[in-house]
Design a protein around this motif. Structure first.
Motif, short mmCIF file in Angstrom:
data_model
loop_
_atom_site.label_atom_id
_atom_site.label_comp_id
_atom_site.label_asym_id
_atom_site.label_seq_id
_atom_site.Cartn_x
_atom_site.Cartn_y
_atom_site.Cartn_z
N LEU A 1 0.81 -1.21 0.00
CA LEU A 1 0.00 0.00 0.00
C LEU A 1 0.85 1.27 0.00
N ASP A 2 2.07 1.18 0.51
CA ASP A 2 2.92 2.36 0.67
C ASP A 2 4.03 2.42 -0.36
N MET A 3 3.88 1.76 -1.47
CA MET A 3 4.92 1.75 -2.50
C MET A 3 4.64 2.87 -3.50
N TYR A 4 5.43 3.94 -3.41
CA TYR A 4 5.27 5.09 -4.29
C TYR A 4 6.12 4.89 -5.55
N VAL A 5 5.51 5.18 -6.69
CA VAL A 5 6.19 5.03 -7.98
C VAL A 5 6.05 6.32 -8.76
N ASP A 6 6.95 6.53 -9.71
CA ASP A 6 6.92 7.70 -10.58
C ASP A 6 6.62 7.27 -12.01
N PRO A 7 5.67 7.90 -12.68
CA PRO A 7 5.50 7.61 -14.11
C PRO A 7 6.67 8.19 -14.89
N VAL A 8 6.97 7.58 -16.01
CA VAL A 8 8.09 8.08 -16.82
C VAL A 8 7.74 9.38 -17.53
N TYR A 9 6.47 9.75 -17.50
CA TYR A 9 6.04 11.02 -18.10
C TYR A 9 6.68 12.19 -17.36
N GLN A 10 7.13 13.17 -18.10
CA GLN A 10 7.75 14.36 -17.53
C GLN A 10 7.38 15.57 -18.38
N THR A 11 7.13 16.70 -17.72
CA THR A 11 6.75 17.91 -18.45
C THR A 11 7.19 19.13 -17.65
N SER A 12 7.34 20.24 -18.36
CA SER A 12 7.65 21.52 -17.72
C SER A 12 6.42 22.41 -17.60
N ASP A 13 5.28 21.92 -18.04
CA ASP A 13 4.03 22.68 -17.95
C ASP A 13 3.56 22.68 -16.50
N PRO A 14 3.39 23.84 -15.87
CA PRO A 14 2.95 23.85 -14.46
C PRO A 14 1.59 23.19 -14.25
N ASP A 15 0.74 23.25 -15.25
CA ASP A 15 -0.60 22.66 -15.10
C ASP A 15 -0.57 21.14 -15.19
N GLN A 16 0.50 20.57 -15.73
CA GLN A 16 0.58 19.12 -15.91
C GLN A 16 1.58 18.46 -14.98
N PHE B 1 6.33 2.76 -14.93
CA PHE B 1 6.69 3.43 -13.70
C PHE B 1 8.11 3.07 -13.28
N VAL B 2 8.65 3.91 -12.41
CA VAL B 2 9.99 3.71 -11.84
C VAL B 2 9.87 3.82 -10.32
N TYR B 3 10.40 2.82 -9.63
CA TYR B 3 10.41 2.86 -8.16
C TYR B 3 11.79 3.30 -7.70
N LYS B 4 11.82 4.34 -6.86
CA LYS B 4 13.08 4.90 -6.39
C LYS B 4 13.15 4.96 -4.86
N GLY B 5 12.23 4.27 -4.20
CA GLY B 5 12.18 4.31 -2.75
C GLY B 5 13.09 3.28 -2.10
N LYS B 6 12.90 3.12 -0.82
CA LYS B 6 13.72 2.20 -0.03
C LYS B 6 13.37 0.76 -0.38
N TRP B 7 14.39 -0.07 -0.38
CA TRP B 7 14.20 -1.48 -0.71
C TRP B 7 13.81 -2.23 0.56
N LYS B 8 12.57 -2.71 0.61
CA LYS B 8 12.05 -3.36 1.79
C LYS B 8 11.86 -4.85 1.55
N PHE B 9 11.98 -5.60 2.62
CA PHE B 9 11.79 -7.05 2.52
C PHE B 9 10.37 -7.40 2.13
N GLU B 10 9.41 -6.61 2.59
CA GLU B 10 8.00 -6.88 2.24
C GLU B 10 7.77 -6.75 0.74
N TYR B 11 8.45 -5.78 0.12
CA TYR B 11 8.32 -5.62 -1.33
C TYR B 11 8.94 -6.80 -2.06
N VAL B 12 10.09 -7.22 -1.59
CA VAL B 12 10.78 -8.34 -2.24
C VAL B 12 9.94 -9.60 -2.17
N GLN B 13 9.33 -9.84 -1.02
CA GLN B 13 8.56 -11.06 -0.85
C GLN B 13 7.24 -11.01 -1.61
N ALA B 14 6.55 -9.88 -1.58
CA ALA B 14 5.24 -9.80 -2.22
C ALA B 14 5.35 -9.73 -3.74
#
Length: 361
Positions: free
Chosen positions: A193-208, A297-310
């Motif tokens: 539930l707490d696994m934050y990911v980043d989409p590869v989409y990137q923009t300089s538009d403040p509205d996006q 998506f790209v995951y850049k957070g901490k590597w947890k044992f729960e993530y590895v197992q699930a």
């Protein structure tokens, strides 16, 4: 005297006749030249020049088209094996065969069929003393927190051994650790539930910019059957190697079901991988289609044992395939490259999961 007089008289008589003949011939030539200059394509009929008819014919004909050399791919012509080229290229055949163009070694290895298990490997092989000792040492180091949590993971511990999984043989690249049935939700692992990911989409538009921020992936899994492909960027675990091989064999059957979606997730353990996540997004953004910018998506957070197992992230050299139900539970999984048995089982499981009655218990 008489003979001399006769010769002189004859020469005086012949000279006016010769002069008249020369004058007549000169006038004819002048007339012929005048006619030729007035109509150069049709020479005088009275005095045709040699080859004049051929010259007229060729003058009226169209110029032949010059054959241009073929360029690009159509200009490539196959002239037989290099070893049989007697013009001199045969002496370079051995060197070229070892080079095999400029294709890297890991890409060439991804073209090969995955290493399969033989009949004698249906049961888990007995580890050697050294391998068992190393495994125990890694598990002890992981229990102290001084080593990665993935060192303490053993595939045989899944589901307390109730559900049999496909065995693994050292050096195997074909899919392994997959069940032959759908894992019951009561025993299945839920997506973190707490696994934050980043989409590869990137923009300089403040509205996006809000669309490019980190967010949890769990809400996106609700209400749809999801095929999640996890890769690390290793030679056999990349977008165009392991991930693409799975997509080639299962995409058509999976998307034929209702309420389905496909996600791709880059996840790799290590300090530098977390710090270079922006560079990873930059490269992936140029490798995926435009309609996949918000499904990769790209995951850049901490590597947890729960993530590895699930998520079965214990082998970074091979891709991971997860079949997630509409409630976010991993109901089927596999690690490795697709093989005939794993592909057939996946098709059967996705059909069962798509027609499964919704149960929130």
């Amino acid at each position: 005297s008489s003979s001399s007089s006769s010769s002189s008289s004859s020469s005086s008589t012949a000279s006016p006749l010769a002069a008249a003949a020369l004058t007549r011939r000169g006038s004819q030539k002048l007339d012929s030249l005048a006619t030729t200059n007035a109509n150069p394509a049709a020479p005088a009929a009275s005095s045709p020049l040699p080859g004049s008819q051929e010259l007229v014919t060729h003058a009226n004909a169209e110029a032949p088209a010059l054959s241009e050399p073929r360029q690009g791919v159509p200009g490539i012509a196959y002239r037989g094996p290099l070893e049989e080229d007697v013009s001199g290229a045969a002496r370079h055949a051995s060197v070229i065969s070892t080079m095999w163009s400029n294709i890297p070694q890991h890409v060439r290895s991804s073209f090969k069929a995955p290493a399969m298990l033989d009949e004698s490997a249906n049961s888990a092989p007995v580890p050697k003393f050294a391998e068992g000792f190393v495994a125990q040492a890694k598990a002890m180091a992981a229990s102290t927190g001084l080593a990665p949590a993935s060192w303490n993971l053993n595939a045989t511990t899944y589901y307390n051994g109730v559900i049999p999984l496909a065995p693994y043989k050292k050096g195997q690249t074909a899919a392994y650790n997959y069940p032959q049935i759908l894992v019951p939700r009561q025993m299945a692992y839920r997506f973190p539930l707490d696994m934050y990911v980043d989409p590869v989409y990137q923009t300089s538009d403040p509205d996006q910019k809000a669309r490019a921020r980190s967010h949890t992936l769990f809400p996106k899994l609700q209400g749809k059957t999801t095929l999640l492909l996890v890769f690390s960027g290793q030679p056999l675990s990349g977008l165009f190697t392991g991930v693409q091989r799975w997509l080639d064999v299962v995409t058509e059957d999976f998307l034929a079901r209702k309420n389905t979606q496909i996600f791709k997730l880059h996840a790799e353990e290590g300090f530098f991988n977390r710090r270079t996540a922006a560079l990873t997004k930059f490269h992936l953004r140029r490798q995926v289609e435009e309609n996949e910018l918000f499904t990769t998506f790209v995951y850049k957070g901490k590597w947890k044992f729960e993530y590895v197992q699930a998520l079965h992230l214990y082998d970074k050299n091979l891709p991971v395939v997860l079949l997630i139900d509409p409630l976010g539970y991993v109901r089927w999984h596999a690690v490795g490259l697709p093989c005939d048995d794993a592909t057939a089982v996946f098709r059967s499981m996705c059909k069962k999961l798509a027609t499964e009655r919704r149960n929130y218990a």
